[in-house]
Design an enzyme around this catalytic site. Structure first.
Site, PDB file in Angstrom:
ATOM      1  N   TYR A  31       7.191 -16.971  -0.050  1.00 31.70           N
ATOM      2  CA  TYR A  31       8.466 -17.078   0.652  1.00 31.70           C
ATOM      3  C   TYR A  31       8.747 -15.817   1.449  1.00 31.70           C
ATOM      4  CZ  TYR A  31      10.872 -13.998  -2.713  1.00 31.70           C
ATOM      5  OH  TYR A  31      11.266 -12.925  -3.464  1.00 31.70           O
ATOM      6  N   LYS A 148       4.000 -12.209  -1.825  1.00 28.58           N
ATOM      7  CA  LYS A 148       5.406 -12.572  -2.063  1.00 28.58           C
ATOM      8  C   LYS A 148       5.499 -14.001  -2.581  1.00 28.58           C
ATOM      9  CE  LYS A 148       9.940 -11.900   0.167  1.00 28.58           C
ATOM     10  NZ  LYS A 148      10.588 -11.157  -0.918  1.00 28.58           N
ATOM     11  N   GLU A 180       9.083  -0.828  -8.650  1.00 29.03           N
ATOM     12  CA  GLU A 180      10.090  -1.191  -7.648  1.00 29.03           C
ATOM     13  C   GLU A 180      11.283  -1.825  -8.337  1.00 29.03           C
ATOM     14  OE1 GLU A 180       8.405  -4.236  -5.038  1.00 29.03           O
ATOM     15  OE2 GLU A 180       7.244  -5.024  -6.711  1.00 29.03           O
ATOM     16  N   LEU A 204       5.596  -4.969  -3.794  1.00 31.75           N
ATOM     17  CA  LEU A 204       5.680  -5.722  -2.545  1.00 31.75           C
ATOM     18  C   LEU A 204       5.804  -4.723  -1.394  1.00 31.75           C
ATOM     19  CD1 LEU A 204       5.917  -8.653  -1.414  1.00 31.75           C
ATOM     20  CD2 LEU A 204       8.340  -8.153  -1.146  1.00 31.75           C
TER      21      LEU A 204
HETATM   22  N1  PLP Z   1      10.196  -5.708  -3.796  1.00 37.07           N
HETATM   23  C1  PLP Z   1      10.440  -6.930  -4.303  1.00 37.07           C
HETATM   24  C2  PLP Z   1       9.925  -7.258  -5.666  1.00 37.07           C
HETATM   25  C3  PLP Z   1      11.178  -7.876  -3.563  1.00 37.07           C
HETATM   26  O1  PLP Z   1      11.422  -9.086  -4.080  1.00 37.07           O
HETATM   27  C4  PLP Z   1      11.671  -7.507  -2.287  1.00 37.07           C
HETATM   28  C5  PLP Z   1      12.444  -8.450  -1.474  1.00 37.07           C
HETATM   29  O2  PLP Z   1      12.691  -9.571  -1.825  1.00 37.07           O
HETATM   30  C6  PLP Z   1      11.407  -6.225  -1.799  1.00 37.07           C
HETATM   31  C7  PLP Z   1      10.653  -5.354  -2.579  1.00 37.07           C
HETATM   32  C8  PLP Z   1      11.911  -5.765  -0.458  1.00 37.07           C
HETATM   33  O3  PLP Z   1      11.172  -6.364   0.586  1.00 37.07           O
HETATM   34  P1  PLP Z   1      11.831  -6.609   2.015  1.00 37.07           P
HETATM   35  O4  PLP Z   1      12.327  -5.296   2.512  1.00 37.07           O
HETATM   36  O5  PLP Z   1      10.716  -7.132   2.836  1.00 37.07           O
HETATM   37  O6  PLP Z   1      12.948  -7.592   1.820  1.00 37.07           O
END
Ligand code: PLP
Length: 284
Positions: A31, A148, A180, A204
């Site tokens: 997603y 993701k 994270e 991620l």
């Molecule tokens: N880390 C995780 C586990 C996430 O689920 C998300 C966003 O959903 C992020 C980091 C941040 O990613 P982004 O800046 O692309 O939204």
């Protein structure tokens, strides 16, 4: 609300997906969440690129070109009159008909679903003025967090653990180091240096992270991409998180320890301002 499912724009109560869909049965899907500010898409190209990578890593067929994907995003923003909010996009391996662990034949159509969520005043979040409080929890997720996937049970449990502890969110810790946040990337600030975990399969690769680090460097701030411990975080001058839906959000308490004077720090506040301003400017 009008949603998109497999080529059709439908009222949400008419949109349907098979009970055999592998997204439903096996969390076999990926997603993206893209923010909308002033009716325009923030960082669309970054999200489209990461979607392609997630699909490739899982050998799920890319359902359409980025231009077609952009059109659907724009159509949903228009049909649902979204000024500020987000668009959720999900691609699963589809519904082959029988439940089977083996991947279905390559010609199986992936299932594509998109919907909007309105969030009026998204950029003026009250939480950004007070900062948020977090706890640390063990990171027990699988080893490919750079993909993701829709497998979000543990992050959901993490948010519930935070809620039970009376705070806003949780940072996950593995081998003594912060990976994270449950749905965001984690940062600390010591002196004039911003520290955030290096990229790898453990986290991620945030689209907001990439943009914020670029803006930080352009503003002559010092950035270190390395792992840090929760103990180091508790001694930091500032902390913050980034994600597509929260932009840059200051963190003012970690495991009950107040950072600095307990108010959002200058680095986080400045980066939030820059990110929102630059993102609005570049929005599609
Ligand atoms: N880390 C995780 C586990 C996430 O689920 C998300 C966003 O959903 C992020 C980091 C941040 O990613 P982004 O800046 O692309 O939204």
């Amino acid at each position: 609300r009008t949603v998109y499912v497999n080529g059709d724009y439908l009222p949400e109560h008419e949109a349907k997906v098979s009970v055999f869909d592998r997204g439903f049965l096996m969390a076999d899907g990926v997603y993206e969440v893209t923010s909308v500010l002033g009716g325009k898409l923030i960082d669309f190209e970054g999200h489209a690129k990461r979607l392609e990578r997630s699909l490739h890593e899982l050998q799920i067929r890319k359902p359409m070109e980025d231009a077609a994907l952009l059109e659907i995003h724009r159509e949903l923003v228009a049909r649902n009159e979204i000024e500020d909010g987000m668009i959720y996009l999900q691609v699963t391996r589809g519904a082959p008909g029988d439940r089977d662990f083996a991947f279905p034949p390559a010609e199986t159509e992936p299932t594509v679903v998109l919907f909007t969520q309105a969030k009026p005043g998204l950029a003026e979040s009250p939480a950004a003025k007070t900062g948020i409080r977090i706890i640390s929890i063990p990171d027990i997720r699988w080893g490919r967090r750079d993909i993701k996937t829709v497998q979000l049970l543990y992050p959901s449990m993490g948010k519930m653990m935070a809620k039970a502890a009376g705070v806003d969110d949780a940072w996950m810790v593995e081998d003594d180091h912060v990976t994270e946040g449950t749905s965001n990337n984690a940062y600390i600030v010591k002196g004039n240096t911003i520290v955030t975990r290096h990229l790898g399969t453990e986290i991620l690769h945030g689209i907001t992270r990439a943009a914020v680090l670029r803006f930080a460097q352009e503003a002559q701030m010092k950035v270190e991409e390395r792992a840090f411990t929760i103990e180091e975080a508790k001694q930091a001058d500032e902390a913050f998180i980034t994600s597509a839906s929260t932009f840059v959000m200051p963190v003012v308490e970690i495991d009950g320890m107040t950072l600095g004077d307990g108010a959002p720090g200058p680095v986080a506040s400045r980066l939030r301002e820059i990110y929102i301003e630059e993102s609005r400017r570049a929005a599609l």
